[in-house]
Each structure stands twice: as structure tokens, then as C-alpha cells.
Design a protein around this motif. Structure first.
Motif, mmCIF file in Angstrom:
data_model
loop_
_atom_site.group_PDB
_atom_site.id
_atom_site.type_symbol
_atom_site.label_atom_id
_atom_site.label_comp_id
_atom_site.label_asym_id
_atom_site.label_seq_id
_atom_site.Cartn_x
_atom_site.Cartn_y
_atom_site.Cartn_z
ATOM 1 N N MET A 145 -7.190 10.480 -22.607
ATOM 2 C CA MET A 145 -5.991 10.928 -21.910
ATOM 3 C C MET A 145 -5.906 12.436 -22.021
ATOM 4 O O MET A 145 -6.078 13.010 -23.079
ATOM 5 C CB MET A 145 -4.765 10.271 -22.531
ATOM 6 C CG MET A 145 -3.500 10.678 -21.871
ATOM 7 S SD MET A 145 -2.170 9.712 -22.565
ATOM 8 C CE MET A 145 -0.853 10.766 -22.184
ATOM 9 N N THR A 146 -5.627 13.083 -20.913
ATOM 10 C CA THR A 146 -5.503 14.527 -20.869
ATOM 11 C C THR A 146 -4.076 14.890 -20.495
ATOM 12 O O THR A 146 -3.520 14.372 -19.531
ATOM 13 C CB THR A 146 -6.471 15.117 -19.819
ATOM 14 O OG1 THR A 146 -7.788 14.686 -20.145
ATOM 15 C CG2 THR A 146 -6.411 16.620 -19.805
ATOM 16 N N LEU A 147 -3.536 15.784 -21.265
ATOM 17 C CA LEU A 147 -2.186 16.276 -20.968
ATOM 18 C C LEU A 147 -2.307 17.433 -19.995
ATOM 19 O O LEU A 147 -3.033 18.398 -20.246
ATOM 20 C CB LEU A 147 -1.491 16.735 -22.251
ATOM 21 C CG LEU A 147 -0.094 17.309 -22.095
ATOM 22 C CD1 LEU A 147 0.855 16.241 -21.578
ATOM 23 C CD2 LEU A 147 0.401 17.847 -23.421
#
Length: 111
Positions: free
Chosen positions: A1-3
Motif C-alpha cells: 500500500m502506498t500513501l
């Protein structure tokens, strides 16, 4: 997951009367800043003005803190305008004369 971090626009809009309003509401920047300066939290401001979104209030407070001098200058200009309008209205519509006329009308209707 990338913010993903993005810049959110400040939820302040200038209406046709050159009044700064918060979000898509009629609540003014003046109101939010004055309420904040009187000790209210962001949550309390939203409670008092339910048309506001909490995120918009936090963004407005952030804008105010980052641009305090400019906002204070704007608020002073608004206060000066309000005083000028009040004086103009008092000159046009003498409040004492109005009170006297209303009392006379009450006495007349009671007779």
C-alpha cells in the motif's frame, strides 16, 4: 500500500461582496477566527455551525495560523467597513427618533 500525499485546496471562497466564506457555506472566515480566538476548538466550531465540515474548519485554522498577519488585516478591514455602514445607517435612521416614533404610535393605538 502506498500513501499518496496531495495538496488539498484551502476551503475559502470570496463571494461577490468580497466576503471570505468557508467551504460551500455562508459561514465567514471572520466567524471561524473569532470563535477560535474566543477559545473554541475545531469540533466546537462545527457544533456551533453545523453546515461546516470538520476538515474545512481545520484547514481554515491552518490557513489562519500560516497567514495570520494577512487575515488580521482582512478582519480589520471588515470591522472598519461594518463601523462605516453602522454610522451611515445611524445618520440616515436616527435610532432615538425611531424609538420616539414607535412609543408615540403605541400611545396612539392604545387611545
Amino acid at each position: 500500500m502506498t500513501l499518496i500525499i496531495t495538496n488539498e485546496p484551502v476551503p475559502l471562497k470570496i463571494d461577490t461582496d468580497d466576503v471570505v466564506r468557508v467551504g460551500k457555506t455562508r459561514v465567514t472566515l471572520d466567524t471561524v477566527v473569532n470563535t477560535l480566538q474566543n477559545g473554541a476548538t475545531a469540533e466546537e466550531i462545527v457544533y456551533r455551525y453545523p453546515s461546516l465540515k470538520l476538515a474545512d474548519v481545520y484547514s481554515t485554522i491552518s490557513f489562519y495560523l500560516n497567514h495570520q498577519q494577512e487575515v488580521e488585516t482582512y478582519l480589520q478591514q471588515r470591522q472598519n467597513q461594518a463601523q462605516a455602514i453602522r454610522k451611515m445607517n445611524e445618520a440616515r435612521f436616527d435610532p432615538q427618533g425611531l424609538r420616539d416614533r414607535l412609543i408615540a404610535r403605541q400611545v396612539e393605538q392604545a387611545s
